[in-house]
Design an enzyme around this catalytic site. Sequence first.
Site, mmCIF file in Angstrom:
data_model
loop_
_atom_site.group_PDB
_atom_site.id
_atom_site.type_symbol
_atom_site.label_atom_id
_atom_site.label_comp_id
_atom_site.label_asym_id
_atom_site.label_seq_id
_atom_site.Cartn_x
_atom_site.Cartn_y
_atom_site.Cartn_z
ATOM 1 N N CYS A 72 0.860 -1.179 0.000
ATOM 2 C CA CYS A 72 0.000 0.000 0.000
ATOM 3 C C CYS A 72 0.899 1.233 0.000
ATOM 4 O O CYS A 72 1.704 1.408 0.925
ATOM 5 C CB CYS A 72 -0.859 -0.039 1.266
ATOM 6 N N CYS A 182 -0.920 3.828 -6.484
ATOM 7 C CA CYS A 182 -1.798 3.169 -5.509
ATOM 8 C C CYS A 182 -1.978 1.736 -5.997
ATOM 9 O O CYS A 182 -2.207 1.520 -7.192
ATOM 10 C CB CYS A 182 -3.142 3.899 -5.457
#
Length: 260
Positions: A72, A182
């Site tokens: 992440c 992302c």
Amino acid sequence: MEQPIGIFDSGVGGTSIWKEIRRLLPCEHTLYLADSKNAPYGEKSKEEILQLSIKNTELLLSKNCKVIVVACNTATTNAISYLRDNYQVPFIGIEPAIKPAALRTKTGKVGILATKGTLSSGLFHNTAKLHAAGITILEQEGTGLVSLIESGKLRSKEMELLLRQYLDPMLADDIDCLVLGCTHYPYLIPKIKELLPDHIQIIDSGEAVARQTKNVLAKERKLRTSAIPPGKNQFYTNTKVGVLDTMLGKGNYAVDYLNF
Ligand code: DGL
């Protein structure tokens, strides 16, 4: 070494990294946490992102993971230095691929689509300053994209509208590289390709993270070398299993609910 590789993300997006790790290290056991109950991380404060990252790390450590992949960008850019300072296990993180984009751009203009949490982090800005001097970086927050992906609305009308809204201004500014900052966004590549002209390169860091994971395990002498029995892959989510299971190809892997 039989211990699993631990991987966590705010939800289903980090499976894009897990897939690269699986491809490169098929013998390894893996354990994946999708903290979908708390997604999106990108809209939370640094302190909240840190606390969630600590919670996920402690759960993976309680399950005996030998290394932790923070799959992440938002958690990496806001929490990895704390995690590295406070836990013994090696951490591998993911950051937007600014450096490869800066090397490849011909127009000198690079677009980056990432969460607010990533774009506002000190680590992102330091990386950009270090590797993209003289390059114009057009930053775009992908507000709303993660929530749509988490609800399985990958090919919805809402998704198309948001993507157009975010990509059109970058196109008008003549970018020739788009960095996906992302881990949820690689799932949007087919749609993004429909919206962008062919000459724009789409760059993400998934493969690099898998290579780095392999290097770290090799250096620490923690690679699992035997393929017998085959590597086991366990996925946990703290919401309904449906979207995660679908992304992994329905029924292919053990996807279970866990209250964390
Ligand atoms: N996959 C996370 C990332 O790479 C998404 C963050 C979010 O939950 O907003 O940044």
